[in-house]
Design an enzyme around this catalytic site. Structure first.
Site, PDB file in Angstrom:
ATOM      1  N   GLY A   1       0.797  -1.219   0.000  1.00 60.16           N
ATOM      2  CA  GLY A   1       0.000   0.000   0.000  1.00 60.16           C
ATOM      3  C   GLY A   1       0.827   1.266   0.000  1.00 60.16           C
TER       4      GLY A   1
ATOM      5  N   ARG B   1      -7.943  -9.927   2.066  1.00 60.03           N
ATOM      6  CA  ARG B   1      -9.157  -9.428   2.737  1.00 60.03           C
ATOM      7  C   ARG B   1     -10.202  -9.059   1.680  1.00 60.03           C
ATOM      8  NH1 ARG B   1      -5.598  -4.973   2.193  1.00 60.03           N
ATOM      9  NH2 ARG B   1      -6.547  -3.382   0.910  1.00 60.03           N
TER      10      ARG B   1
END
Ligand code: MV4
Length: 452
Positions: free
Chosen positions: A164, A292
């Protein structure tokens, strides 16, 4: 099947999971911090437990409180949502050790993909394309200089524990390298407690294209088309769409097959996302895997007609995938805009406060996933996502027109929102033409203020 699911999260995703549970006939437990007492996830759940003070580390990140909340209420499964503990292997292990089902992959799978250097190594072994770079970790600056000289500048130094965007530094040439290397290591140590880094050739204008995958406990993994998430700011996605304007059916099959190969290798169970960089010439390279459900999952739901959250719950209960689509039978085009309580003209500064008026858009092909309402107070403690506007159309043009209409009729008063900014992006000729890459916003700063 489970009887009662605890949702270890807040905001719109907690509501999203509660809806899926209700459709499956499952009871729900909300957990909340002292700042979220008045939240809708608390109201809509069958049971609720206050788990602590507003800062996340005192509440939504407190593993023992969450387990205790599940035990007190008799929950037999926990859904982590996204963020918070969703990609914490220790949490997944602790939930299972407490005889509660974790709705997601195993702790081991989370850790395997959490180590970005190891994930890259695994991808390379499976002939999933990776950007040229170091085969594994880079021990010191001298070793890094050698790898960089071989692959050529510019290069990017990435934290193995990162992802990220944190702990990343670009080096344009040999002179910059030693400093960039040191800074990346320093930042990685501060952010993740590990200064392990690896090296890649730096691509200057890639698109961010990611494949939604889903695996079950019976050895099957499928993919559900790609999402294009190229419109980002400081590694925060702002707009996502599916399918990608830059991906045709042949490329979709290739990237999708590569993503499935990687997830299958580790016996992946649940919803996951395999991220790729897509180069101008149509080459794609593995970047990382997220273990996720993601914020942008609704665009995939809209163009596949597939409920990803319900399927997460089903496969966690041991059921086989309800069908295997592998990017086939796509339906139209979907776009998502993230509406944040932020001011784009002031460097996206957060704007918490009371929502004094609220009226959401609607009509055919318009979906709004949100937890806010008139009178709701946006707390300053968490991310500033207010709502996701998701539209679906038969074509990208129809979806674009729907999104303009939806944004322009979305009333949120009392806090500054990113709606006017998003509306301008939906009219920008490059976005309209699908000509976006990860540098799009840097090239169009006038979009932030609306001034020429
Ligand atoms: C890159 C890259 C260019 N070349 N890797 C950003 C997030 C993290 N997951 C990896 N990122 C990037 N990796 C190579 N070899 C450019 C980025 C990048 C980026 C990627 C996707 C979306 C937005 C981005 C913004 C800046 C940098």
């Amino acid at each position: 099947m489970f009887k009662k699911v605890l949702i270890a999260n807040r905001g719109e995703i907690a509501l999203r999971v509660i809806r899926a549970c209700k459709e499956l006939g499952l009871a729900t437990v909300a957990v909340y911090s002292e700042a979220d007492r008045e939240s809708l996830h608390v109201r809509f759940a069958d049971d609720d437990v206050c788990i602590g003070r507003p800062p996340a580390r005192d509440s939504y990140l407190n593993i023992s409180r969450l387990i205790a909340a599940a035990e007190i209420t008799g929950a037999d499964a926990i859904h982590p949502g996204y963020g918070f503990l969703a990609e914490n292997g220790e949490f997944a292990d602790t939930v299972r050790a407490s005889n509660i089902t974790f709705i997601g992959p195993t702790g081991e799978q989370i850790r395997q993909m959490g180590d970005k250097a190891a994930a890259r190594k695994l991808a390379h072994k499976l002939k999933v394309p990776t950007v040229p770079g170091s085969p594994g970790l880079v021990a010191d600056a001298d070793a890094g200089l050698k790898v960089a000289a071989k692959i050529g500048y510019p290069v990017i130094v990435k934290a193995a524990a990162g992802g990220g965007g944190k702990g990343m530094r670009v080096a344009a040439d040999e002179d910059q390298f030693t400093q960039s290397f040191g800074l990346a290591k320093q930042e990685a140590l501060a952010a993740f407690g590990s200064d392990e880094v690896y090296l890649e050739k730096y691509l200057s204008r890639p698109r961010h294209v990611e494949i939604q995958v889903m695996g079950d406990n019976h050895g099957r993994v499928m993919h559900l088309c790609e999402r294009d998430c190229s419109v980002q700011r400081r590694h925060q996605k702002l707009i996502e769409e599916a399918p990608s304007p830059a991906v045709d059916q042949t490329l979709r099959e290739d990237v999708g097959e590569a993503a499935v190969r990687l997830a299958s290798e580790i016996g992946y169970v649940g919803a996951g996302t395999v991220e790729f960089l897509l180069d101008e010439d149509g080459s794609f390279y593995f970047m990382e895997m997220n273990t996720r459900i993601q914020v942008e999952h609704p665009v995939t739901e809209m163009c596949t007609n597939f409920d990803l959250v319900k399927e997460q719950i089903r496969v966690a209960a041991g059921e086989p995938l309800s069908f295997v689509m592998n990017g086939q039978r796509l339906r139209g085009h979907a776009i998502e805009c993230r509406v944040n309580a932020e001011d784009p003209a002031r460097n996206f500064q957060p704007s918490p406060g009371v929502v004094t008026a609220y009226h959401p858009p609607g009509g055919p092909g318009v979906r709004v996933d949100t937890h806010i309402y008139a009178g709701y107070t946006v707390p300053p403690f968490y991310d500033s996502l207010l709502a996701k506007v998701i539209v679906h159309g038969n074509s990208r043009d129809e979806a674009l027109a729907r999104m303009r209409q939806a944004l322009d009729s979305f009333i949120i008063e009392g806090v500054t929102t990113t709606i006017p900014f998003l509306s301008r992006v939906m009219r920008h000729p490059d976005f309209v033409a699908g000509r976006v890459d990860t540098k799009f916003l840097e090239r169009a700063p006038q979009l932030l203020t609306g001034q020429e």
